[in-house]
Enzyme design. Structure first.
Site, PDB file in Angstrom:
ATOM      1  N   ARG A  15       0.800  -1.229   0.000  1.00  0.00           N
ATOM      2  CA  ARG A  15       0.000   0.000   0.000  1.00  0.00           C
ATOM      3  C   ARG A  15       0.835   1.283   0.000  1.00  0.00           C
ATOM      4  NH1 ARG A  15      -4.077   0.665   4.209  1.00  0.00           N
ATOM      5  NH2 ARG A  15      -3.270  -1.054   5.446  1.00  0.00           N
ATOM      6  N   LYS A  22       9.073  -0.800   2.570  1.00  0.00           N
ATOM      7  CA  LYS A  22       8.297   0.044   3.489  1.00  0.00           C
ATOM      8  C   LYS A  22       9.107   0.525   4.690  1.00  0.00           C
ATOM      9  CE  LYS A  22       4.800  -1.572   6.131  1.00  0.00           C
ATOM     10  NZ  LYS A  22       3.384  -1.882   6.426  1.00  0.00           N
ATOM     11  N   TYR A 103       7.889  -4.759  15.385  1.00  0.00           N
ATOM     12  CA  TYR A 103       7.665  -4.625  13.937  1.00  0.00           C
ATOM     13  C   TYR A 103       8.455  -3.432  13.413  1.00  0.00           C
ATOM     14  CZ  TYR A 103       3.422  -7.588  14.165  1.00  0.00           C
ATOM     15  OH  TYR A 103       2.527  -8.601  14.331  1.00  0.00           O
ATOM     16  N   GLY A 140      -5.672  -8.013  15.210  1.00  0.00           N
ATOM     17  CA  GLY A 140      -5.946  -9.229  15.971  1.00  0.00           C
ATOM     18  C   GLY A 140      -6.568  -8.851  17.319  1.00  0.00           C
ATOM     19  N   LYS A 333      29.928  23.998   4.176  1.00  0.00           N
ATOM     20  CA  LYS A 333      30.024  22.535   4.140  1.00  0.00           C
ATOM     21  C   LYS A 333      31.425  22.109   4.564  1.00  0.00           C
ATOM     22  CE  LYS A 333      31.839  20.106   1.248  1.00  0.00           C
ATOM     23  NZ  LYS A 333      32.438  19.454   0.057  1.00  0.00           N
ATOM     24  N   TYR A 348      29.853  30.848  -0.405  1.00  0.00           N
ATOM     25  CA  TYR A 348      30.033  29.407  -0.235  1.00  0.00           C
ATOM     26  C   TYR A 348      31.378  29.125   0.428  1.00  0.00           C
ATOM     27  CZ  TYR A 348      30.924  24.517  -1.178  1.00  0.00           C
ATOM     28  OH  TYR A 348      31.224  23.181  -1.021  1.00  0.00           O
ATOM     29  N   ALA A 362      30.897  39.641   1.149  1.00  0.00           N
ATOM     30  CA  ALA A 362      29.778  39.124   0.349  1.00  0.00           C
ATOM     31  C   ALA A 362      30.278  38.510  -0.956  1.00  0.00           C
ATOM     32  CB  ALA A 362      28.819  40.263   0.042  1.00  0.00           C
ATOM     33  N   TYR A 369      36.441  22.487  -5.805  1.00  0.00           N
ATOM     34  CA  TYR A 369      36.273  21.275  -6.611  1.00  0.00           C
ATOM     35  C   TYR A 369      36.832  21.506  -8.003  1.00  0.00           C
ATOM     36  CZ  TYR A 369      33.653  17.206  -8.406  1.00  0.00           C
ATOM     37  OH  TYR A 369      33.276  16.003  -8.959  1.00  0.00           O
TER      38      TYR A 369
HETATM   39  C1  UD1 Z   1      -0.359  -8.420  12.660  1.00  0.00           C
HETATM   40  C2  UD1 Z   1      -0.913  -9.353  13.723  1.00  0.00           C
HETATM   41  C3  UD1 Z   1      -2.180  -8.749  14.280  1.00  0.00           C
HETATM   42  C4  UD1 Z   1      -1.908  -7.371  14.829  1.00  0.00           C
HETATM   43  C5  UD1 Z   1      -1.284  -6.501  13.777  1.00  0.00           C
HETATM   44  C6  UD1 Z   1      -0.815  -5.201  14.382  1.00  0.00           C
HETATM   45  C7  UD1 Z   1      -0.254 -11.604  13.064  1.00  0.00           C
HETATM   46  C8  UD1 Z   1      -0.707 -12.859  12.431  1.00  0.00           C
HETATM   47  N1  UD1 Z   1      -1.160 -10.634  13.131  1.00  0.00           N
HETATM   48  O1  UD1 Z   1      -1.281  -8.404  11.597  1.00  0.00           O
HETATM   49  O2  UD1 Z   1      -2.694  -9.557  15.323  1.00  0.00           O
HETATM   50  O3  UD1 Z   1      -3.115  -6.781  15.318  1.00  0.00           O
HETATM   51  O4  UD1 Z   1      -0.125  -7.131  13.196  1.00  0.00           O
HETATM   52  O5  UD1 Z   1      -0.330  -4.346  13.412  1.00  0.00           O
HETATM   53  O6  UD1 Z   1       0.866 -11.513  13.508  1.00  0.00           O
HETATM   54  N2  UD1 Z   1       6.219  -9.703   8.438  1.00  0.00           N
HETATM   55  C9  UD1 Z   1       7.365 -10.364   8.054  1.00  0.00           C
HETATM   56  N3  UD1 Z   1       7.252 -11.565   7.455  1.00  0.00           N
HETATM   57  C10 UD1 Z   1       6.071 -12.162   7.210  1.00  0.00           C
HETATM   58  C11 UD1 Z   1       4.879 -11.480   7.587  1.00  0.00           C
HETATM   59  C12 UD1 Z   1       5.000 -10.255   8.214  1.00  0.00           C
HETATM   60  O7  UD1 Z   1       8.487  -9.858   8.279  1.00  0.00           O
HETATM   61  O8  UD1 Z   1       6.060 -13.263   6.660  1.00  0.00           O
HETATM   62  C13 UD1 Z   1       6.340  -8.392   9.100  1.00  0.00           C
HETATM   63  C14 UD1 Z   1       5.721  -7.276   8.288  1.00  0.00           C
HETATM   64  O9  UD1 Z   1       6.715  -6.683   7.456  1.00  0.00           O
HETATM   65  C15 UD1 Z   1       5.242  -6.323   9.355  1.00  0.00           C
HETATM   66  C16 UD1 Z   1       4.897  -7.241  10.523  1.00  0.00           C
HETATM   67  O10 UD1 Z   1       5.592  -8.446  10.307  1.00  0.00           O
HETATM   68  O11 UD1 Z   1       6.245  -5.449   9.808  1.00  0.00           O
HETATM   69  C17 UD1 Z   1       3.395  -7.516  10.632  1.00  0.00           C
HETATM   70  O12 UD1 Z   1       2.915  -8.146   9.471  1.00  0.00           O
HETATM   71  P1  UD1 Z   1       1.540  -7.762   8.805  1.00  0.00           P
HETATM   72  O13 UD1 Z   1       1.379  -8.577   7.591  1.00  0.00           O
HETATM   73  O14 UD1 Z   1       1.406  -6.289   8.699  1.00  0.00           O
HETATM   74  O15 UD1 Z   1       0.520  -8.296   9.900  1.00  0.00           O
HETATM   75  P2  UD1 Z   1      -0.951  -7.792  10.150  1.00  0.00           P
HETATM   76  O16 UD1 Z   1      -1.850  -8.477   9.200  1.00  0.00           O
HETATM   77  O17 UD1 Z   1      -0.990  -6.330  10.216  1.00  0.00           O
END
Ligand code: UD1
Ligand code: MG
Length: 450
Positions: A15, A22, A103, A140, A333, A348, A362, A369
């Protein structure tokens, strides 16, 4: 108890609509994953493991750039959050202590919250960070029985009753490392998303007689970033916090909402920041400096009593001593300016040193360079550089030396000497008036013809 952080940063972030992974989108000058690492650092972790996937090379570079002890592991297919955590298993095989899962796209967890999480570990095997969601949407849901967390149910798998729960999962989890990896072994993917959910861990733990709980934090801390709009909102929230902190710390700002800080900006007490000043990373400003309107600073140090701007640009390596003056449309710089040096207009100064109380006129330019190499200009103390001087580096101007206005300096100027290098003036009496007369007559003739 030692702590290891596992930071999940493998997701693509569809997104965001971006070529950049991201977690590398910046907030206040630092990639989100670095914010997550900084947040986790309040726990003084012994190990930090970043799980990278999409754009792994770039993510690795950013993580190592912030902390070279970070270990980056690859999750080549994103099969779910439990699968992501499992990628850290080998790296942490010899680790004894607690794991805290964060995360990479949730940059604002506070140190108090992380400490509360660790404190709750005294009484429980698994601790989840939850929050009361104003709009629980697709988070969740935490199913509690008193203080005990019986399980987490993902939105996609939840019943109507479960969806009515507003206490939600932030994604942050703490548990003993060995326990957590053993529990993750038992996580399957028989769910609506066909993913290995980390959120299955508390329920599995309960079946083994282990206990789980959730501690609550403010929803603002768990703000995740999934779109450019959320990135902008996260930036705004972060800036608001930085501004409030600066005001609390005794910084004057007439229009704080127009001042933009970097994540690591340090401003001393009684400094005044006028409207529309922007900071890039690595700026320190001592007490009692004045940063005038529309100035841009990055990678620089400003000492007590200095006055910068308006419309000044300080770039990396600008080291300004006390009471230095940098005026409008001046760029500095990789240069040191000693106490009381003045560079007030349209100049500069790059790859240079300027001695104390030296005045730079001034329109001066250090020509640093040659198209391939950068060269230094060294200017002594109490020197006077005339307006429109070109200093063709490498070159030295001594203490109490002068350059005449319009001079192109190509060789060193000793202490106390004056360099003049410009064409001699010739003055032709009456010539200007004669030329004007001729040109005006020509114009009049052209008008008659048309
Ligand atoms: C997850 C939680 C959810 C929580 C929410 C909060 C799970 C199953 N669900 O859902 O309960 O409310 O976050 O934001 O954990 N990522 C990886 N590898 C993967 C999958 C994900 O590195 O295989 C990383 C993503 O880059 C991200 C984080 O884990 O930073 C969360 O993954 P995302 O897919 O956003 O989970 P949500 O569906 O948001
Ligand atoms: Mg998410």
């Amino acid at each position: 108890m030692s702590t290891a952080l596992i930071i999940l940063a493998a997701g693509q972030g569809t997104r965001m609509n971006s070529d950049l992974p991201k977690v590398l989108h910046p907030i206040a000058g630092a990639p989100m994953v670095v914010h997550a690492m900084r947040a986790g650092q309040t726990l003084d972790p012994e190990r930090i493991v970043v799980v990278a996937g999409h754009g792994a090379d770039q993510v690795k570079k950013a993580a190592l750039g912030f902390d070279e002890t970070v270990e980056v592991v690859l999750q080549s297919e994103q099969l779910g959050t439990a699968h992501a955590v499992a990628q850290a298993r080998e790296t942490l095989a010899d680790f004894e202590g607690d794991v805290v899962v964060l995360y990479g796209d949730t940059p604002f967890i506070s140190s108090d919250t992380l400490e509360a999480l660790i404190a709750a570990r005294q009484a429980h095997d698994i601790v989840i960070l939850g929050f009361d969601a104003a709009d629980p949407a697709r988070y969740g849901r935490l199913v509690m029985e008193g203080d005990d967390l019986s399980r987490i149910v993902e939105f996609k798998d939840a019943t109507e009753d479960e969806r009515a729960i507003t206490f939600c999962n932030s994604g942050v989890m703490a548990a003993d490392a060995k326990t957590l990896f053993a529990l993750i072994d038992e996580v399957g993917n028989a769910n609506a998303a066909k993913e290995y959910y980390l959120t299955d861990v508390p329920a599995i733990a309960r079946t083994k007689g282990l206990s789980a709980t959730a501690v609550a934090c403010d929803e603002a801390e768990t703000l995740g970033v999934n779109s450019r709009a959320e990135l902008a909102a996260a930036e705004a929230a972060f800036q608001a916090r930085m501004r409030a902190e600066a005001l609390d710390n005794g910084v004057t700002m007439q229009a704080p909402e127009t001042v933009f800080f970097a994540y690591d900006t340090y401003i001393g007490r009684d400094t005044v920041i006028e409207p529309n000043v922007v900071f890039g990373p690595e700026v320190t400003v001592e007490s009692g400096a004045t940063l005038r309107a529309f100035s841009h600073l990055e990678g620089c140090h400003v000492s007590r009593g200095a006055i910068i701007g308006p419309y000044a640009r300080l770039r990396p390596g600008a080291e300004l001593a006390e009471d230095v003056r940098i005026g409008n449309f001046v760029e500095v710089k990789n240069a040191t300016l000693d106490e009381g040096a003045k560079v007030n207009h349209l100049t500069y100064i790059g790859d240079a040193s300027v001695g104390e109380a030296t005045n730079i006129g001034a329109g001066t330019i250090t020509c640093n360079y040659d198209g391939v190499f950068k060269h230094r200009t060294e200017i002594g103390a109490r020197a006077f550089i005339g307006s429109d001087t070109m200093l063709v580096a490498p070159v030295k101007v001594g203490d109490e030396a002068m350059t005449a206005t319009g001079t192109v300096v190509t060789s060193d100027v000793p202490d106390g000497a004056m360099a003049v290098a410009r064409a001699k003036q010739e003055t032709k009496p009456g010539l200007a008036r004669r030329m004007f007369d001729r040109l005006r007559a020509q114009k009049a003739r052209q008008k008659e013809k048309n």
